[in-house]
Design a protein around this motif. Structure first.
Motif, PDB file in Angstrom:
ATOM      1  N   LEU A 281     -11.033  41.194 112.752  1.00  0.00           N
ATOM      2  CA  LEU A 281     -11.850  41.724 111.671  1.00  0.00           C
ATOM      3  C   LEU A 281     -11.427  43.167 111.448  1.00  0.00           C
ATOM      4  O   LEU A 281     -11.648  44.034 112.290  1.00  0.00           O
ATOM      5  N   LEU A 282     -10.779  43.434 110.312  1.00  0.00           N
ATOM      6  CA  LEU A 282     -10.167  44.737 110.071  1.00  0.00           C
ATOM      7  C   LEU A 282     -11.160  45.767 109.545  1.00  0.00           C
ATOM      8  O   LEU A 282     -10.971  46.971 109.734  1.00  0.00           O
ATOM      9  N   ASN A 283     -12.192  45.303 108.864  1.00  0.00           N
ATOM     10  CA  ASN A 283     -13.225  46.207 108.353  1.00  0.00           C
ATOM     11  C   ASN A 283     -14.492  45.399 108.121  1.00  0.00           C
ATOM     12  O   ASN A 283     -14.475  44.164 108.152  1.00  0.00           O
ATOM     13  N   PHE A 284     -15.598  46.082 107.915  1.00  0.00           N
ATOM     14  CA  PHE A 284     -16.870  45.408 107.644  1.00  0.00           C
ATOM     15  C   PHE A 284     -17.450  45.966 106.355  1.00  0.00           C
ATOM     16  O   PHE A 284     -17.519  47.182 106.146  1.00  0.00           O
ATOM     17  N   ASN A 285     -17.837  45.036 105.466  1.00  0.00           N
ATOM     18  CA  ASN A 285     -18.501  45.387 104.215  1.00  0.00           C
ATOM     19  C   ASN A 285     -17.722  46.424 103.407  1.00  0.00           C
ATOM     20  O   ASN A 285     -18.244  47.481 103.052  1.00  0.00           O
ATOM     21  N   PRO A 286     -16.452  46.160 103.114  1.00  0.00           N
ATOM     22  CA  PRO A 286     -15.662  47.152 102.361  1.00  0.00           C
ATOM     23  C   PRO A 286     -16.164  47.374 100.941  1.00  0.00           C
ATOM     24  O   PRO A 286     -15.825  48.392 100.326  1.00  0.00           O
ATOM     25  N   LEU A 287     -16.984  46.459 100.394  1.00  0.00           N
ATOM     26  CA  LEU A 287     -17.512  46.621  99.041  1.00  0.00           C
ATOM     27  C   LEU A 287     -18.794  47.453  99.030  1.00  0.00           C
ATOM     28  O   LEU A 287     -19.344  47.734  97.962  1.00  0.00           O
ATOM     29  N   GLY A 288     -19.293  47.835 100.221  1.00  0.00           N
ATOM     30  CA  GLY A 288     -20.469  48.698 100.298  1.00  0.00           C
ATOM     31  C   GLY A 288     -21.750  48.045  99.843  1.00  0.00           C
ATOM     32  O   GLY A 288     -22.613  48.687  99.228  1.00  0.00           O
ATOM     33  N   ARG A 289     -21.944  46.779 100.133  1.00  0.00           N
ATOM     34  CA  ARG A 289     -23.154  46.073  99.727  1.00  0.00           C
ATOM     35  C   ARG A 289     -24.326  46.397 100.665  1.00  0.00           C
ATOM     36  O   ARG A 289     -24.114  46.787 101.813  1.00  0.00           O
ATOM     37  N   PRO A 290     -25.566  46.200 100.199  1.00  0.00           N
ATOM     38  CA  PRO A 290     -26.717  46.391 101.090  1.00  0.00           C
ATOM     39  C   PRO A 290     -26.632  45.457 102.298  1.00  0.00           C
ATOM     40  O   PRO A 290     -26.245  44.294 102.160  1.00  0.00           O
ATOM     41  N   LEU A 307     -23.341  42.590 111.310  1.00  0.00           N
ATOM     42  CA  LEU A 307     -22.530  41.895 112.300  1.00  0.00           C
ATOM     43  C   LEU A 307     -23.361  41.502 113.511  1.00  0.00           C
ATOM     44  O   LEU A 307     -24.304  42.216 113.896  1.00  0.00           O
ATOM     45  N   ALA A 308     -22.981  40.376 114.128  1.00  0.00           N
ATOM     46  CA  ALA A 308     -23.516  40.058 115.437  1.00  0.00           C
ATOM     47  C   ALA A 308     -23.119  41.168 116.403  1.00  0.00           C
ATOM     48  O   ALA A 308     -22.014  41.732 116.301  1.00  0.00           O
ATOM     49  N   PRO A 309     -23.986  41.511 117.348  1.00  0.00           N
ATOM     50  CA  PRO A 309     -23.722  42.672 118.218  1.00  0.00           C
ATOM     51  C   PRO A 309     -22.413  42.603 118.989  1.00  0.00           C
ATOM     52  O   PRO A 309     -21.854  43.663 119.329  1.00  0.00           O
ATOM     53  N   ILE A 310     -21.885  41.403 119.269  1.00  0.00           N
ATOM     54  CA  ILE A 310     -20.690  41.327 120.100  1.00  0.00           C
ATOM     55  C   ILE A 310     -19.396  41.277 119.294  1.00  0.00           C
ATOM     56  O   ILE A 310     -18.311  41.222 119.864  1.00  0.00           O
ATOM     57  N   VAL A 311     -19.500  41.299 117.969  1.00  0.00           N
ATOM     58  CA  VAL A 311     -18.303  41.266 117.134  1.00  0.00           C
ATOM     59  C   VAL A 311     -17.685  42.661 117.071  1.00  0.00           C
ATOM     60  O   VAL A 311     -18.381  43.657 116.868  1.00  0.00           O
ATOM     61  N   ILE A 312     -16.377  42.731 117.258  1.00  0.00           N
ATOM     62  CA  ILE A 312     -15.656  44.003 117.238  1.00  0.00           C
ATOM     63  C   ILE A 312     -14.867  44.130 115.935  1.00  0.00           C
ATOM     64  O   ILE A 312     -14.196  43.188 115.504  1.00  0.00           O
TER      65      ILE A 312
END
Length: 784
Positions: A281-290, A307-312
């Motif tokens: 997973l290279l990034n999270f929520n790149p579109l900046g959604r709520p 994200l689930a707490p254990i996801v990196i």
């Protein structure tokens, strides 16, 4: 820092590294590559030996590279050894800037091969074709599968750039990759190789050339290549990611009953066990959604679940340990084949050849690379971790007859007949293997029964048949003008293609979607070459090629698409200057492609499975590809040889309607950098007992797209390889010759995303795959 500044900095670093690797040692001439023949004549005192002559077979006859009016790059056996190239996947480092090699998805066994912007995204299906033909000893390999197998005693790799529709035929619109192996010599010789390295790797080779027995000569080659995981799997008992175990064996016999007849019979088998590179997973929520909490019962429209707490999230470096443990087993590619080459010379001016071949590929794919990084929707108590389970079975038969000769001193010709037939079947299933606990801090492994064939929810199953027949000819005339310096080549190939298929299962339901197509076409070639001086040759060339049409087995309806075809215009220069110490080659080309095959994909959730539906359409109008290629070698001193290559590729495809949305959108050519370059240095000097050799090379490539439908790019790359060796060691009279070598690939341990998937940007983030890390090892070669 700008891209250009980064490029200059990296090239400067590569130059510094080359300087470090080339100390001022005593003078001696470098040994010739085994794929090359030495120039006649002996150097005088203080002279510098010129570059070696390179022999190629791009025109179906042996010719000097510098006298062949085609843009060709040659990677000889010495270069392969210096770069520690064990499989075609290793050429993804950019050794030849115009040649692009990438994995399909992140799987090591199915490779995407591209030249000059002709790069198919997904030729990984029974009814899809490659845009660059791959040949081994003149035998066409019909599938992407199996191309990652171990290489068996390759003498040279010829990279033929631009359409090869006249002499090589269908599916060579971008060019051809021709692998030439060593044949039995009839003289006794043994070469044994053993090596160990990091990542639990080891390799061994045994090549035995037996002495002639009457009219017969025999040769046996065996190879083992093993590497442990790049990324560890934390689920006990399961395989890691990015590992391989390749085994290959080939036996050859040559029969020479007379001076004018030769028969070569070869049989080979290979087993390529591998696991895919881990998808991060290279990034999270790149579109900046709520963002709503992980434990939320629902996700409002326009929002995204946390994200689930254990996801990196890791987008800067490759992960050495996976954050999610998943069931993962070896994928296996089994390849085997037999070929018979006959050569008869009824006169000194004519050779008649026959090439008969049968090949098979059998694939079982297990690809569980993404854990919680890939699915479009995940939440408490939901299933996740898409396990791609697929099989592919292919067999092919080909027969080619060739007549290669000369009519007097002014006309050389090649003529031939060709027949090819194949049957390919596949199936695919994508069950989920993991289930989230309610708080996202843990997960359970689901019943693994769907991994067993016969217990799967089958997303698709299909079978395709292809049959191709062709007649071709090419002639080169040297008129009695301009001191025999003008050469005019005219050729053409007429091809008849028949293809049909059936999509028999869609979403685990029996179907009967079919397609059938028949095509006949003519591919001409015209080349005018002029020997401007004894050292400089120039040429102008017009050629065409095509990639056959087909149908997408990932489509819900087996949607078919037409062939794409290309017209190419090229001017080139080949020169050997300063007593053959400097070699400069250049090619400038323009290609216009009609009917470009464009892939559009849509990921959907069906029960416990995640389905990737793919539709292929022909783009409207003309796709424009323009480029420049430069190559050079310089024998700077008796010790030092420098080389460099550069490729500029500019592509433009007309906007195309997305079949899922109905919207006309921009589309792109994948895995094609605008700028790519390679530099290398080789040093050689004598020791009291042996020879010291040093090699270093550095390759740069601009960022590229992964998908036709997305402008999102991968990372640029800069890869350095190196090798130090002491060779020609002999510890007693009559003892074997020994070489000890230290090698490294990706010496600087550079990390870049070579495959980036933005399909889940709206619901999770981008996921992707990093290149292989630094590998290094020790290797010993013994020659008798």
């Amino acid at each position: 820092m700008t891209c250009n500044t980064t490029f200059r900095t990296r090239l400067l670093l590569g130059s510094i590294l080359m300087a470090v690797a080339t100390p001022a040692l005593a003078q001696t001439a470098p040994a010739a590559d085994t794929a090359m023949a030495a120039q006649p004549g002996e150097p005088g005192p203080g002279d510098v030996t010129g570059l070696d002559e390179v022999i190629v077979t791009a025109t179906k006859r042996e010719t000097n590279l510098q006298e062949t009016p085609i843009s060709i790059s040659v990677v000889g056996s010495e270069d392969l050894s210096n770069r520690h190239v064990q499989s075609l996947i290793d050429l993804a480092d950019g050794a030849v800037p115009s040649l692009r090699v990438a994995t399909f998805e992140a799987r090591q066994s199915a490779l995407t091969i591209g030249i000059r912007g002709i790069v198919p995204l997904d030729a990984n299906q029974p009814a899809r074709e490659q845009g660059v033909g791959v040949y081994i000893d003149g035998v066409y390999l019909g599938r992407q599968h199996g191309l990652g197998s171990a290489l068996l005693d390759i003498e040279r790799v010829e990279v033929l750039k631009g359409p090869q529709g006249t002499l090589f035929g269908r599916n060579t619109e971008g060019g051809a990759l021709s692998l030439v192996t060593r044949r039995p010599s009839g003289e006794f010789g043994v070469r044994a190789v053993a090596g160990v390295g990091n990542l639990e790797s080891y390799n061994s080779e045994l090549h035995v050339d037996f002495p002639a027995f009457g009219d017969f000569a025999f040769k046996v080659d065996g190879v083992i290549q093993v590497q442990g995981p790049v990324t560890s799997n934390i689920l006990p008992g399961e395989e890691g990611f990015g590992q391989y175990d390749r085994r290959g064996l080939r036996a050859q016999v040559r029969w020479t009953p007379t001076d004018n007849f030769t028969a070569d019979l070869a049989a080979d088998t290979g087993l390529d066990k591998n696991t895919p590179f881990y998808s991060q997973l290279l990034n999270f929520n790149p579109l900046g959604r709520p963002v709503v909490p992980w434990t939320s019962a629902s996700v409002p429209s326009g929002s995204i679940r946390d994200l689930a707490p254990i996801v990196i999230v890791e987008g800067e470096d490759r992960m050495t340990v996976a954050d999610i443990g998943v069931p993962q087993q070896w994928s296996t590619d089994e390849t085997q084949g037999t070929d018979l080459h006959l050569s008869w010379r009824p006169t000194d001016a004519l050779e008649v050849r026959s090439i008969t071949a049968y090949r098979e590929v059998d694939v079982d794919q297990y690809d569980n690379i993404a854990g919680a990084h890939r699915p479009p929707v995940v939440g408490p108590n939901s299933n996740f971790s898409r396990y791609s389970l697929a099989g592919l079975w292919q067999h092919q038969f080909s027969q080619e007859f060739q007549a290669v000769g000369s009519a007097g001193d002014r006309l050389d010709y090649v003529g031939g007949l060709y027949y090819f037939k194949e049957t390919v079947s596949d199936d695919a299933a994508t069950p989920s293997t993991n289930r989230w606990n309610s708080d996202g801090t843990g997960y359970t492994i689901l019943d693994p029964t769907p991994t067993i064939r016969g217990f799967r929810f089958v997303d698709r199953a299909s079978t395709a048949h292809s049959e191709s027949k062709a007649i071709y000819g090419q002639a080169t005339w040297t008129p009695d003008v301009m001191a025999d310096a003008l050469h005019i080549t005219v050729g053409g190939r007429y091809t008849w293609d028949d293809k049909d298929g059936v999509l028999s299962t869609v979403n685990n339901v029996a179907t009967n979607f079919t397609f059938e197509t028949s095509t006949d076409r003519f591919d001409p070639l015209v080349t005018v070459a002029w020997e401007a001086t004894d050292e400089v040759n120039v040429y102008a060339k017009y050629s065409t090629g095509y990639r056959a049409g087909g149908a997408s087995s990932r489509s819900l309806t087996y949607r078919s698409f037409d062939a794409e075809e290309v017209k190419a215009y090229e001017i080139g220069l080949k020169s050997d200057l300063f007593d053959n110490r400097l070699r400069l080659n250049a090619a400038l080309y323009a290609m216009d492609r009609e009917g470009s095959q464009i892939d559009f994909s849509l990921v959907t959730v069906i029960g416990a499975s995640t389905r990737n539906t793919l539709e292929t359409v022909n783009a409207p109008g003309t796709t424009k590809i323009r480029g420049l290629e430069l190559e050079g070698q310089f024998q700077a001193t008796e010790n030092l040889r420098l080389s460099a290559a550069y490729a500029y590729t500019d592509t433009e495809i007309p906007p195309t309607e997305n079949p899922f949305t109905g919207v006309v959108q921009p589309v792109f050519i994948v895995f094609t950098p605008k700028n790519a370059a390679n530099v290398a240095a080789d040093w050689e000097s004598p020791l009291s007992n042996g020879t010291f050799r040093a090699h270093i090379d550095a390759s740069y490539a601009d960022a590229t797209q992964t998908f036709d439908q997305s402008a999102v790019k991968n990372d640029s790359s800069f890869i350095v390889n190196g090798r130090l060796a002491i060779s020609d060691l002999q510890f007693a009279a009559g003892a074997p010759m020994v070489e000890l070598a230290l090698w490294s690939r990706n010496l600087l341990d550079e990390a870049h995303v070579y495959r980036r998937d933005p399909a889940n940007r709206a619901t999770l983030g981008d996921y992707g795959n990093f290149n292989a890390p630094r590998t290094f090892g020790l290797e010993m070669t013994v020659r008798y």
